[in-house]
Design a protein around this motif. Structure first.
Motif, PDB file in Angstrom:
ATOM      1  N   LEU A 107       0.664  -1.201  -0.360  1.00 29.27           N
ATOM      2  CA  LEU A 107      -0.545   0.210   0.069  1.00 29.27           C
ATOM      3  C   LEU A 107       1.092   0.926  -0.125  1.00 29.27           C
ATOM      4  CD1 LEU A 107      -2.708  -1.017   2.599  1.00 29.27           C
ATOM      5  CD2 LEU A 107      -2.603  -1.708   0.520  1.00 29.27           C
ATOM      6  N   MET A 108       2.082   1.103   0.499  1.00 34.73           N
ATOM      7  CA  MET A 108       3.204   1.935   1.037  1.00 34.73           C
ATOM      8  C   MET A 108       2.533   3.629   1.365  1.00 34.73           C
ATOM      9  SD  MET A 108       5.514   1.129  -1.281  1.00 34.73           S
ATOM     10  CE  MET A 108       6.679   3.078  -1.082  1.00 34.73           C
ATOM     11  N   GLY A 109       1.996   2.931   2.552  1.00 33.87           N
ATOM     12  CA  GLY A 109       0.906   3.377   3.652  1.00 33.87           C
ATOM     13  C   GLY A 109      -0.731   2.935   4.249  1.00 33.87           C
ATOM     14  N   HIS A 110      -1.371   4.169   4.297  1.00 30.53           N
ATOM     15  CA  HIS A 110      -2.513   3.454   5.129  1.00 30.53           C
ATOM     16  C   HIS A 110      -3.628   4.935   5.243  1.00 30.53           C
ATOM     17  CE1 HIS A 110       0.070   4.716   8.760  1.00 30.53           C
ATOM     18  NE2 HIS A 110      -0.756   5.525   8.598  1.00 30.53           N
ATOM     19  N   LEU A 111      -4.508   4.051   4.859  1.00 30.96           N
ATOM     20  CA  LEU A 111      -5.872   5.283   4.780  1.00 30.96           C
ATOM     21  C   LEU A 111      -5.364   5.671   6.157  1.00 30.96           C
ATOM     22  CD1 LEU A 111      -8.800   2.883   4.126  1.00 30.96           C
ATOM     23  CD2 LEU A 111      -7.861   4.388   2.800  1.00 30.96           C
ATOM     24  N   SER A 112      -5.714   7.339   5.793  1.00 27.32           N
ATOM     25  CA  SER A 112      -5.633   8.187   6.954  1.00 27.32           C
ATOM     26  C   SER A 112      -6.693   9.374   6.194  1.00 27.32           C
ATOM     27  CB  SER A 112      -4.422   8.786   7.158  1.00 27.32           C
ATOM     28  OG  SER A 112      -4.294   9.597   8.136  1.00 27.32           O
ATOM     29  N   PRO A 113      -7.640   9.176   6.765  1.00 27.72           N
ATOM     30  CA  PRO A 113      -8.835  10.294   6.101  1.00 27.72           C
ATOM     31  C   PRO A 113      -7.558  11.753   7.354  1.00 27.72           C
ATOM     32  CG  PRO A 113      -9.167   8.795   6.603  1.00 27.72           C
ATOM     33  CD  PRO A 113      -8.713   8.018   7.381  1.00 27.72           C
ATOM     34  N   LEU A 114      -7.884  11.932   8.035  1.00 29.72           N
ATOM     35  CA  LEU A 114      -6.762  13.419   8.569  1.00 29.72           C
ATOM     36  C   LEU A 114      -6.187  13.818   7.990  1.00 29.72           C
ATOM     37  CD1 LEU A 114      -7.699  12.880  12.336  1.00 29.72           C
ATOM     38  CD2 LEU A 114      -8.993  14.099  10.780  1.00 29.72           C
ATOM     39  N   ASP A 115      -4.618  12.628   7.509  1.00 25.95           N
ATOM     40  CA  ASP A 115      -3.890  13.729   6.537  1.00 25.95           C
ATOM     41  C   ASP A 115      -4.269  13.736   5.096  1.00 25.95           C
ATOM     42  OD1 ASP A 115      -2.272  13.663   8.461  1.00 25.95           O
ATOM     43  OD2 ASP A 115      -2.087  11.341   8.489  1.00 25.95           O
ATOM     44  N   GLY A 116      -5.519  12.970   4.588  1.00 24.80           N
ATOM     45  CA  GLY A 116      -6.183  13.675   3.317  1.00 24.80           C
ATOM     46  C   GLY A 116      -5.543  12.407   2.729  1.00 24.80           C
ATOM     47  N   ILE A 117      -4.907  11.371   3.284  1.00 23.62           N
ATOM     48  CA  ILE A 117      -4.914   9.870   2.682  1.00 23.62           C
ATOM     49  C   ILE A 117      -5.827   9.078   2.594  1.00 23.62           C
ATOM     50  CG2 ILE A 117      -3.229   8.091   2.412  1.00 23.62           C
ATOM     51  CD1 ILE A 117      -1.665  10.263   3.887  1.00 23.62           C
ATOM     52  N   GLY A 118      -6.604   9.116   0.736  1.00 16.80           N
ATOM     53  CA  GLY A 118      -7.361   7.857   0.654  1.00 16.80           C
ATOM     54  C   GLY A 118      -7.404   7.048  -0.298  1.00 16.80           C
ATOM     55  N   PRO A 119      -8.103   5.833  -0.357  1.00 16.43           N
ATOM     56  CA  PRO A 119      -8.036   5.428  -1.202  1.00 16.43           C
ATOM     57  C   PRO A 119      -7.190   5.048  -2.704  1.00 16.43           C
ATOM     58  CG  PRO A 119     -10.395   4.550  -0.186  1.00 16.43           C
ATOM     59  CD  PRO A 119     -10.020   6.486   0.282  1.00 16.43           C
ATOM     60  N   LEU A 120      -7.968   6.169  -2.743  1.00 19.53           N
ATOM     61  CA  LEU A 120      -6.924   6.098  -4.017  1.00 19.53           C
ATOM     62  C   LEU A 120      -4.814   6.577  -3.847  1.00 19.53           C
ATOM     63  CD1 LEU A 120      -9.046   7.836  -6.518  1.00 19.53           C
ATOM     64  CD2 LEU A 120      -8.450   5.930  -6.693  1.00 19.53           C
ATOM     65  N   ASP A 121      -4.987   6.743  -2.960  1.00 23.91           N
ATOM     66  CA  ASP A 121      -3.535   6.724  -2.538  1.00 23.91           C
ATOM     67  C   ASP A 121      -2.753   5.804  -1.914  1.00 23.91           C
ATOM     68  OD1 ASP A 121      -3.517  10.080  -2.775  1.00 23.91           O
ATOM     69  OD2 ASP A 121      -5.064  10.062  -0.817  1.00 23.91           O
ATOM     70  N   ILE A 122      -3.461   4.763  -1.748  1.00 19.59           N
ATOM     71  CA  ILE A 122      -2.368   3.761  -1.558  1.00 19.59           C
ATOM     72  C   ILE A 122      -3.323   2.974  -2.340  1.00 19.59           C
ATOM     73  CG2 ILE A 122      -2.528   4.054   1.102  1.00 19.59           C
ATOM     74  CD1 ILE A 122      -4.834   2.142   1.871  1.00 19.59           C
ATOM     75  N   GLY A 123      -3.635   3.195  -3.903  1.00 22.41           N
ATOM     76  CA  GLY A 123      -3.718   2.309  -4.950  1.00 22.41           C
ATOM     77  C   GLY A 123      -5.131   1.043  -4.303  1.00 22.41           C
ATOM     78  N   LEU A 124      -6.243   1.542  -3.656  1.00 20.01           N
ATOM     79  CA  LEU A 124      -6.454   0.723  -3.449  1.00 20.01           C
ATOM     80  C   LEU A 124      -7.594   0.447  -5.249  1.00 20.01           C
ATOM     81  CD1 LEU A 124      -8.309   1.634   0.092  1.00 20.01           C
ATOM     82  CD2 LEU A 124      -6.293  -0.884  -0.458  1.00 20.01           C
TER      83      LEU A 124
END
Lengths: 199, 199
Positions: A107-124
């Protein structure tokens, strides 16, 4: 500062390394200039080459200097198993510690809505396509046992459940091997109790 | 190893840094490739530039990218005082901690006959010329309080004693400030006792 400008710059630049504070940066700079110029030159050149050439594997998103990484390209892996991890280091840890013979998805990360990291950012999106391909029979969720890791695992579990014929599992959580109960934190202990199994 | 060859090379190259073992090298490599490519590129270029340009000051042997270092070139320093230290880091430590306004001479090591390091290797020929110049009125020996540092200080003290009109001093040894006697090692304590002074 009583160092020359270039040495100051080197000390400052070394601080971009994780876990390196002003004191260790200074020690590293003097060590490299004093006794390891050859190694330092080699390090600098390797670093430049890696930064230029290493990208992400098209299939699993792991760091790789080839379009498809060695693991994904290998024909000795079981392509029906897909283990989901957060980082390249996790791939390494699992490959070293277990007998797992399937593929990985990083994933190169994890979901983290507070940091603006959504499903697309981790390649879902890419993971979705992979699940749709019909190749995968089991998804093993090996994200971290943190709040974010759990939430990410939960999200992916639901994604997989929407497809037919894919089993989803989560790596076990509980008391670590060799861990003394007295020193295990309370959430781990409560989890271990909750997930106790019959012998 | 389940990393790509280039990442393995980078991890290996990072291990030339002092205090960096396989685990931290791995962590650094992933961190740089994952999140700090800009910083990594800057580090590599600065390192190459420093390795190419930084040499030794003609006068004090300290690391410097100019033929004569900033300290030796400064005209606000007292040129009759010469403090002898083992490393560039020692210059920095003394400059930061004390009000010392004289010049330095950096041995870049210490006498160590067993390792084949003799007077010429630590620049004592150059120091001799400096003492002969008649410019120096006091030599302050600030080598480490180790066996080698003591031996080196002793050797230089004798060198200076052979010239007329040069006072030689050694920085004080004893219980460190804030140190509790209970935790100070026995040789330090015995030294502190031996060198007690009247109040």
């Amino acid at each position: 500062m009583s160092f020359s400008p270039l040495i100051n710059q080197l000390i400052e630049a070394l601080r971009c390394l994780p876990g390196v504070g002003p004191k260790s940066a200074q020690r590293m700079a003097f060590y490299l200039l004093d006794r390891e110029r050859e190694g330092g030159r080699h390090l600098a050149n390797t670093l430049l080459e890696a930064i230029e050439k290493v990208g992400h594997c098209e299939q699993c998103r792991n760091l790789s200097e080839t379009p498809v990484c060695q693991l994904c390209a290998s024909d000795s892996r079981d392509r029906s198993l897909l283990c989901i991890v957060e980082t390249p280091a996790d791939v390494h840890a699992i490959a070293q510690a277990t007998e797992y013979k399937g593929l990985f998805f990083v994933l190169m990360g994890h979901l983290s809505p507070l940091d603006g990291i959504g499903p697309l950012d981790i390649g879902l999106d890419k993971l979705g396509e992979r699940l749709d391909s019909g190749e995968i029979s089991e998804v093993i969720l090996a994200t971290n046992a943190t709040v974010e890791g759990e939430a990410t695992a939960h999200y992916i579990a639901e994604m997989a459940a929407r497809r037919e014929g894919i089993n989803v599992s989560r790596i076990a959580q509980g008391v670590p091997m060799g861990g003394e109960l007295e020193y295990v934190n309370s959430s781990t202990l409560s989890r271990a109790f909750l997930e106790r199994h019959r012998l």
